[in-house]
Scaffold this motif. Structure first.
Motif, short mmCIF file in Angstrom:
data_model
loop_
_atom_site.label_atom_id
_atom_site.label_comp_id
_atom_site.label_asym_id
_atom_site.label_seq_id
_atom_site.Cartn_x
_atom_site.Cartn_y
_atom_site.Cartn_z
N GLU A 75 5.05 5.12 -0.39
CA GLU A 75 3.64 5.46 -0.56
C GLU A 75 3.42 6.72 -1.38
O GLU A 75 2.31 6.98 -1.86
N ARG A 76 4.46 7.50 -1.60
CA ARG A 76 4.37 8.69 -2.46
C ARG A 76 4.79 8.38 -3.89
O ARG A 76 4.77 9.27 -4.74
N GLY A 77 5.20 7.13 -4.12
CA GLY A 77 5.63 6.75 -5.46
C GLY A 77 7.11 6.98 -5.71
O GLY A 77 7.59 6.78 -6.84
N THR A 78 7.86 7.37 -4.68
CA THR A 78 9.30 7.60 -4.82
C THR A 78 10.04 6.27 -4.75
O THR A 78 9.78 5.47 -3.83
N PRO A 79 10.97 6.00 -5.67
CA PRO A 79 11.71 4.74 -5.62
C PRO A 79 12.43 4.56 -4.29
O PRO A 79 13.02 5.50 -3.74
N GLU A 135 6.24 -0.41 6.05
CA GLU A 135 6.62 -1.17 7.23
C GLU A 135 5.45 -2.07 7.63
O GLU A 135 4.28 -1.69 7.46
N LEU A 136 5.76 -3.25 8.15
CA LEU A 136 4.70 -4.18 8.55
C LEU A 136 3.75 -3.54 9.55
O LEU A 136 2.55 -3.80 9.54
N THR A 137 4.28 -2.67 10.41
CA THR A 137 3.43 -2.01 11.41
C THR A 137 2.41 -1.07 10.76
O THR A 137 1.41 -0.72 11.38
N ARG A 138 2.65 -0.66 9.51
CA ARG A 138 1.70 0.17 8.77
C ARG A 138 0.83 -0.67 7.84
O ARG A 138 -0.26 -0.25 7.46
N TYR A 139 1.33 -1.84 7.47
CA TYR A 139 0.57 -2.73 6.58
C TYR A 139 -0.54 -3.44 7.35
O TYR A 139 -1.65 -3.58 6.86
N SER A 140 -0.24 -3.91 8.56
CA SER A 140 -1.20 -4.62 9.39
C SER A 140 -1.50 -3.81 10.65
O SER A 140 -0.58 -3.29 11.28
N THR A 141 -2.77 -3.76 11.01
CA THR A 141 -3.17 -2.99 12.20
C THR A 141 -2.65 -3.63 13.48
O THR A 141 -2.22 -2.93 14.41
N GLN A 142 -2.67 -4.97 13.56
CA GLN A 142 -2.19 -5.69 14.73
C GLN A 142 -1.10 -6.67 14.30
O GLN A 142 -1.13 -7.19 13.18
N TRP A 143 -0.19 -6.96 15.21
CA TRP A 143 0.93 -7.86 14.92
C TRP A 143 1.08 -8.84 16.08
O TRP A 143 1.39 -8.45 17.20
N ALA A 144 0.82 -10.10 15.80
CA ALA A 144 0.93 -11.12 16.85
C ALA A 144 2.38 -11.35 17.22
O ALA A 144 3.28 -11.31 16.38
N GLU A 151 2.63 -5.13 -11.80
CA GLU A 151 3.60 -4.61 -12.77
C GLU A 151 3.73 -3.11 -12.60
O GLU A 151 2.83 -2.45 -12.08
N GLY A 152 4.85 -2.58 -13.03
CA GLY A 152 5.09 -1.14 -12.94
C GLY A 152 5.73 -0.77 -11.62
O GLY A 152 6.94 -0.58 -11.54
N THR A 153 4.93 -0.68 -10.57
CA THR A 153 5.44 -0.37 -9.23
C THR A 153 4.71 -1.19 -8.19
O THR A 153 3.60 -1.67 -8.43
N THR A 154 5.33 -1.33 -7.03
CA THR A 154 4.67 -1.93 -5.88
C THR A 154 5.09 -1.15 -4.64
O THR A 154 6.28 -0.82 -4.48
N ILE A 155 4.14 -0.83 -3.78
CA ILE A 155 4.39 0.04 -2.63
C ILE A 155 4.96 -0.76 -1.47
O ILE A 155 4.43 -1.81 -1.10
N VAL A 156 6.04 -0.24 -0.89
CA VAL A 156 6.70 -0.85 0.26
C VAL A 156 6.30 -0.09 1.52
O VAL A 156 6.43 1.13 1.59
#
Length: 231
Positions: free
Chosen positions: A39-43, A220-229, A213-218
């Protein structure tokens, strides 16, 4: 042909070998080249990924999430698979430390359930569960499809008609950095955009089908989605 394009084609061929029938669609497709960053743009360095943790990044389009997983064991060097239409292809395993890092489209091959920022009904489950007693699988709680990420996301059980589409990763062993460069196997992108057009317009806007293109942010799923079934 530019050298970079040639390298990408070689990487795609190494990760996914099509076994074509006359007139069949190719199993390996190149898309935009996107470096995996935090999320900071670091590889992202693959050896720093926590084993058996689900990460998510968007690829090959702005609105199509993918899973990135560092398994706790090496992957096979080749797995024979088939798309829903019967097209055979060969997945050539993971990359990085012990070939243990794999990436797949997070769009379920059955009814195209996918992780949203509100909730995820599909994810990697390291621990055993009622749906997957052995654990270490990708499960979709919508219809209980189960995929094996260590074997090209082969369908283990449930109604899914084909494996999840694999994401082709180009890996630089010296820097231990990686780029998403394409897809392997059967994808559901056209069907996905038709089914969720209205929702994607609300969530993402007109950029939904833009190529990443260029970059894509990685994340954790727990940070990508608020809830996890769980299932």
């Amino acid at each position: 042909m530019k050298r970079r394009d040639f390298v990408q084609i070689c990487a795609a061929g190494a990760a996914c070998a099509a076994l074509p029938a006359p007139g069949a669609e190719p199993s390996a497709r190149l898309h935009g080249r996107a470096k995996l960053v935090d999320e900071r743009g670091t590889p992202i360095r693959l050896e720093t990924l926590a084993p058996d943790v689900a990460y998510v990044f968007d690829y090959p389009f702005v609105a199509t999430p993918c899973f990135l997983i560092r398994l706790d064991r090496p992957t096979p060097q080749a797995v024979e698979l088939r798309t829903e239409s019967g097209q055979p292809y060969r997945w050539e395993g993971g990359v990085g430390p012990q070939r243990s890092v794999v990436a797949y489209s997070a769009i379920c091959a059955h009814k195209m359930t996918y992780p949203t920022h509100q909730v995820s009904f599909i994810g990697y489950r390291a621990e055993p569960s009622p749906v997957a007693p052995s654990g270490r699988v990708i499960t979709c709680c919508s219809e209980r499809s189960v995929y094996d990420p260590s074997n090209g996301a082969r369908v283990v059980s449930g109604p899914a008609p084909q494996p999840l589409a694999a994401i082709l990763l180009e890996h630089d062993p010296k820097a231990d950095e990686a780029w998403a460069v394409g897809t392997c196997g059967g994808d559901k992108f056209d069907e996905f955009f038709r089914k969720y057009e209205f929702r994607l317009q609300l969530d993402v806007g007109p950029r939904a089908r833009n190529t990443v293109e260029g970059t894509t942010i990685v994340r954790e799923l727990t940070r990508y989605s608020t809830q996890w079934a769980q299932c």
